[in-house]
Design a protein around this motif. Structure first.
Motif, PDB file in Angstrom:
ATOM      1  N   VAL A   1      -3.559 -16.652 -10.263  1.00  0.00           N
ATOM      2  CA  VAL A   1      -4.949 -17.050 -10.036  1.00  0.00           C
ATOM      3  C   VAL A   1      -5.419 -18.009 -11.131  1.00  0.00           C
ATOM      4  CG1 VAL A   1      -7.342 -16.240  -9.963  1.00  0.00           C
ATOM      5  CG2 VAL A   1      -5.558 -15.019  -8.691  1.00  0.00           C
ATOM      6  N   ARG A   2      -5.107 -17.704 -12.382  1.00  0.00           N
ATOM      7  CA  ARG A   2      -5.544 -18.584 -13.473  1.00  0.00           C
ATOM      8  C   ARG A   2      -4.869 -19.943 -13.379  1.00  0.00           C
ATOM      9  NH1 ARG A   2      -4.785 -13.656 -17.703  1.00  0.00           N
ATOM     10  NH2 ARG A   2      -6.534 -12.397 -16.922  1.00  0.00           N
ATOM     11  N   ASN A   3      -3.618 -19.947 -12.966  1.00  0.00           N
ATOM     12  CA  ASN A   3      -2.915 -21.210 -12.772  1.00  0.00           C
ATOM     13  C   ASN A   3      -3.594 -22.033 -11.672  1.00  0.00           C
ATOM     14  OD1 ASN A   3      -0.384 -22.977 -13.008  1.00  0.00           O
ATOM     15  ND2 ASN A   3      -0.301 -22.401 -10.848  1.00  0.00           N
ATOM     16  N   PHE A   4      -3.866 -21.398 -10.547  1.00  0.00           N
ATOM     17  CA  PHE A   4      -4.497 -22.088  -9.418  1.00  0.00           C
ATOM     18  C   PHE A   4      -5.877 -22.611  -9.803  1.00  0.00           C
ATOM     19  CE2 PHE A   4      -6.693 -22.401  -5.343  1.00  0.00           C
ATOM     20  CZ  PHE A   4      -5.732 -22.965  -4.518  1.00  0.00           C
ATOM     21  N   LEU A   5      -6.657 -21.774 -10.485  1.00  0.00           N
ATOM     22  CA  LEU A   5      -7.997 -22.191 -10.897  1.00  0.00           C
ATOM     23  C   LEU A   5      -7.947 -23.326 -11.918  1.00  0.00           C
ATOM     24  CD1 LEU A   5      -9.829 -18.750 -11.175  1.00  0.00           C
ATOM     25  CD2 LEU A   5     -10.122 -20.489  -9.395  1.00  0.00           C
ATOM     26  N   GLY A   6      -6.878 -23.368 -12.706  1.00  0.00           N
ATOM     27  CA  GLY A   6      -6.705 -24.488 -13.639  1.00  0.00           C
ATOM     28  C   GLY A   6      -6.621 -25.809 -12.905  1.00  0.00           C
ATOM     29  N   TYR A   7      -5.917 -25.806 -11.774  1.00  0.00           N
ATOM     30  CA  TYR A   7      -5.821 -27.021 -10.958  1.00  0.00           C
ATOM     31  C   TYR A   7      -7.155 -27.331 -10.269  1.00  0.00           C
ATOM     32  CZ  TYR A   7      -0.785 -27.193 -11.642  1.00  0.00           C
ATOM     33  OH  TYR A   7       0.461 -27.292 -12.211  1.00  0.00           O
ATOM     34  N   VAL A   8      -7.833 -26.290  -9.811  1.00  0.00           N
ATOM     35  CA  VAL A   8      -9.144 -26.487  -9.182  1.00  0.00           C
ATOM     36  C   VAL A   8     -10.116 -27.103 -10.173  1.00  0.00           C
ATOM     37  CG1 VAL A   8     -11.160 -25.298  -8.208  1.00  0.00           C
ATOM     38  CG2 VAL A   8      -8.859 -24.624  -7.499  1.00  0.00           C
ATOM     39  N   ASP A   9     -10.221 -26.505 -11.363  1.00  0.00           N
ATOM     40  CA  ASP A   9     -11.192 -26.949 -12.360  1.00  0.00           C
ATOM     41  C   ASP A   9     -10.879 -28.340 -12.910  1.00  0.00           C
ATOM     42  OD1 ASP A   9     -12.436 -24.516 -11.981  1.00  0.00           O
ATOM     43  OD2 ASP A   9     -11.570 -23.587 -13.768  1.00  0.00           O
ATOM     44  N   ALA A  10      -9.608 -28.708 -12.920  1.00  0.00           N
ATOM     45  CA  ALA A  10      -9.215 -30.043 -13.407  1.00  0.00           C
ATOM     46  C   ALA A  10      -9.326 -31.110 -12.319  1.00  0.00           C
ATOM     47  CB  ALA A  10      -7.784 -30.002 -13.933  1.00  0.00           C
ATOM     48  N   GLY A  11      -9.696 -30.704 -11.109  1.00  0.00           N
ATOM     49  CA  GLY A  11      -9.833 -31.669 -10.016  1.00  0.00           C
ATOM     50  C   GLY A  11      -8.510 -32.153  -9.453  1.00  0.00           C
ATOM     51  N   LEU A  12      -7.429 -31.425  -9.743  1.00  0.00           N
ATOM     52  CA  LEU A  12      -6.108 -31.901  -9.325  1.00  0.00           C
ATOM     53  C   LEU A  12      -5.811 -31.650  -7.848  1.00  0.00           C
ATOM     54  CD1 LEU A  12      -4.135 -30.965 -12.527  1.00  0.00           C
ATOM     55  CD2 LEU A  12      -4.213 -33.230 -11.508  1.00  0.00           C
ATOM     56  N   PHE A  13      -6.583 -30.790  -7.205  1.00  0.00           N
ATOM     57  CA  PHE A  13      -6.402 -30.618  -5.763  1.00  0.00           C
ATOM     58  C   PHE A  13      -7.205 -31.638  -4.963  1.00  0.00           C
ATOM     59  CE2 PHE A  13      -5.182 -26.010  -6.635  1.00  0.00           C
ATOM     60  CZ  PHE A  13      -3.845 -26.214  -6.343  1.00  0.00           C
ATOM     61  N   LYS A  14      -8.141 -32.334  -5.618  1.00  0.00           N
ATOM     62  CA  LYS A  14      -8.841 -33.419  -4.934  1.00  0.00           C
ATOM     63  C   LYS A  14      -7.819 -34.510  -4.629  1.00  0.00           C
ATOM     64  CE  LYS A  14     -12.732 -36.596  -5.290  1.00  0.00           C
ATOM     65  NZ  LYS A  14     -13.881 -37.062  -6.113  1.00  0.00           N
ATOM     66  N   ASN A  15      -7.754 -34.925  -3.378  1.00  0.00           N
ATOM     67  CA  ASN A  15      -6.735 -35.869  -2.897  1.00  0.00           C
ATOM     68  C   ASN A  15      -5.332 -35.254  -2.883  1.00  0.00           C
ATOM     69  OD1 ASN A  15      -8.610 -37.992  -2.509  1.00  0.00           O
ATOM     70  ND2 ASN A  15      -8.529 -38.454  -4.703  1.00  0.00           N
ATOM     71  N   GLY A  16      -5.283 -33.926  -2.988  1.00  0.00           N
ATOM     72  CA  GLY A  16      -4.015 -33.244  -2.750  1.00  0.00           C
ATOM     73  C   GLY A  16      -3.710 -33.253  -1.261  1.00  0.00           C
ATOM     74  N   VAL A  17      -2.601 -32.654  -0.868  1.00  0.00           N
ATOM     75  CA  VAL A  17      -2.216 -32.696   0.545  1.00  0.00           C
ATOM     76  C   VAL A  17      -1.541 -31.398   0.976  1.00  0.00           C
ATOM     77  CG1 VAL A  17      -1.940 -35.209   0.717  1.00  0.00           C
ATOM     78  CG2 VAL A  17      -0.011 -33.814  -0.033  1.00  0.00           C
ATOM     79  N   PHE A  18      -1.753 -31.062   2.247  1.00  0.00           N
ATOM     80  CA  PHE A  18      -0.866 -30.142   2.941  1.00  0.00           C
ATOM     81  C   PHE A  18       0.232 -31.015   3.520  1.00  0.00           C
ATOM     82  CE2 PHE A  18      -4.604 -27.373   2.874  1.00  0.00           C
ATOM     83  CZ  PHE A  18      -4.009 -26.165   2.522  1.00  0.00           C
ATOM     84  N   HIS A  19       1.454 -30.805   3.068  1.00  0.00           N
ATOM     85  CA  HIS A  19       2.546 -31.712   3.430  1.00  0.00           C
ATOM     86  C   HIS A  19       3.638 -31.060   4.270  1.00  0.00           C
ATOM     87  CE1 HIS A  19       5.051 -29.776   0.316  1.00  0.00           C
ATOM     88  NE2 HIS A  19       3.946 -29.770  -0.424  1.00  0.00           N
ATOM     89  N   ARG A  20       3.585 -29.730   4.416  1.00  0.00           N
ATOM     90  CA  ARG A  20       4.664 -29.025   5.100  1.00  0.00           C
ATOM     91  C   ARG A  20       4.110 -28.012   6.090  1.00  0.00           C
ATOM     92  NH1 ARG A  20       8.648 -24.499   2.526  1.00  0.00           N
ATOM     93  NH2 ARG A  20      10.283 -24.516   4.110  1.00  0.00           N
ATOM     94  N   THR A  21       4.717 -27.958   7.257  1.00  0.00           N
ATOM     95  CA  THR A  21       4.408 -26.933   8.242  1.00  0.00           C
ATOM     96  C   THR A  21       5.702 -26.254   8.663  1.00  0.00           C
ATOM     97  OG1 THR A  21       3.501 -26.483  10.442  1.00  0.00           O
ATOM     98  CG2 THR A  21       4.486 -28.656  10.114  1.00  0.00           C
ATOM     99  N   VAL A  22       5.680 -24.933   8.697  1.00  0.00           N
ATOM    100  CA  VAL A  22       6.851 -24.176   9.131  1.00  0.00           C
ATOM    101  C   VAL A  22       6.440 -23.366  10.355  1.00  0.00           C
ATOM    102  CG1 VAL A  22       8.675 -22.560   8.481  1.00  0.00           C
ATOM    103  CG2 VAL A  22       7.657 -24.042   6.743  1.00  0.00           C
ATOM    104  N   THR A  23       7.094 -23.648  11.469  1.00  0.00           N
ATOM    105  CA  THR A  23       6.817 -22.960  12.725  1.00  0.00           C
ATOM    106  C   THR A  23       8.099 -22.294  13.216  1.00  0.00           C
ATOM    107  OG1 THR A  23       7.404 -24.810  14.172  1.00  0.00           O
ATOM    108  CG2 THR A  23       5.162 -24.804  13.264  1.00  0.00           C
ATOM    109  N   THR A  24       7.973 -21.482  14.244  1.00  0.00           N
ATOM    110  CA  THR A  24       9.171 -20.820  14.776  1.00  0.00           C
ATOM    111  C   THR A  24      10.156 -21.814  15.371  1.00  0.00           C
ATOM    112  OG1 THR A  24       7.988 -20.444  16.866  1.00  0.00           O
ATOM    113  CG2 THR A  24       7.976 -18.652  15.243  1.00  0.00           C
ATOM    114  N   GLY A  25       9.675 -23.020  15.687  1.00  0.00           N
ATOM    115  CA  GLY A  25      10.544 -23.990  16.339  1.00  0.00           C
ATOM    116  C   GLY A  25      11.160 -25.050  15.441  1.00  0.00           C
ATOM    117  N   ASN A  26      10.847 -25.052  14.135  1.00  0.00           N
ATOM    118  CA  ASN A  26      11.383 -26.142  13.298  1.00  0.00           C
ATOM    119  C   ASN A  26      12.241 -25.636  12.132  1.00  0.00           C
ATOM    120  OD1 ASN A  26       9.517 -25.252  11.375  1.00  0.00           O
ATOM    121  ND2 ASN A  26       8.259 -27.113  11.434  1.00  0.00           N
ATOM    122  N   GLN A  27      12.831 -24.466  12.295  1.00  0.00           N
ATOM    123  CA  GLN A  27      13.733 -23.934  11.260  1.00  0.00           C
ATOM    124  C   GLN A  27      14.995 -23.373  11.934  1.00  0.00           C
ATOM    125  OE1 GLN A  27      11.611 -20.564   9.319  1.00  0.00           O
ATOM    126  NE2 GLN A  27      10.113 -20.714  10.966  1.00  0.00           N
TER     127      GLN A  27
END
Length: 204
Positions: free
Chosen positions: A59-85
């Motif tokens: 949690v502290r690690n995640f909040l460090g990224y939140v507070d530093a603004g590092l998730f701004k312009n971040g991305v969801f880049h991966r999707t895992v579904t039953t059909g693509n593995q």
């Protein structure tokens, strides 16, 4: 007279000390140990409830990224579904995201894996957890479970080392957005294009 005054003072000092020592009189910290974060994405908002009481490092690690603004312009880049593995006999369903790719130089040091056998948290529908390669290698990437994923817990078979992944919170609003991201266009498991995280902020 002096003896009486001294005695009274001593009693007052003892009472004050007892009052300070009484936990009921101490200023109480938040009892829940929960912190909420809102991820505003191109497809809508996802609100996370982070469990600092059970997974403090993550949690502290995640909040460090939140507070530093590092998730701004971040991305969801991966999707895992039953059909693509097709090559993995242990199927899971998750979406994975992370910090702004252009700010890699600002990423924090990897954190220790908080195993579910220690935290007591589990990979249920909506669980948010740290992505990793080897144990103790998680940095900024995280994933969100779609449906219960017990094979991601300690002892699960998704990762050959059996150590599982570090769950540290859950989605409390926006699972429809999570599912929309999972079903977005992809090439294999790579979202094309990635879904942008426009902003990540603590909820006050």
């Amino acid at each position: 007279m002096k003896s009486i005054v001294s005695s009274c003072c001593a009693v007052l000092v003892l009472l004050a000390s007892a009052s300070l020592a009484d936990p009921a009189n101490k200023e109480k910290a938040p009892a829940s140990g929960k912190v909420n974060v809102v991820l505003r994405t191109e497809k809508g908002e996802i609100e996370l409830e982070l469990d600092e009481a059970h997974a403090p490092l993550s949690v502290r690690n995640f909040l460090g990224y939140v507070d530093a603004g590092l998730f701004k312009n971040g991305v969801f880049h991966r999707t895992v579904t039953t059909g693509n593995q097709p090559n993995n006999p242990v199927k899971i369903e998750v979406i994975q995201g992370g910090a702004d790719p252009s700010r890699k130089a600002e990423l924090r040091a990897p954190i220790a894996l908080e195993r579910t056998s220690v935290t007591g948290l589990r990979h249920k529908d909506g669980t948010v957890s740290m992505a990793r390669d080897t144990p103790d290698s998680a940095v900024s990437d995280f994933f969100i479970c779609i449906g219960d994923q017990p094979e991601l817990d300690f002892g699960g078979k998704r990762n050959p080392d059996g150590q599982g992944f570090g769950a540290f919170g859950r989605v409390v609003r926006g699972m429809d957005v999570v599912r929309a991201i999972q079903q977005a266009p992809a090439r294999g498991q790579q979202l094309t294009p990635p879904v942008k995280i426009l902003e990540a902020t603590r909820k006050k």
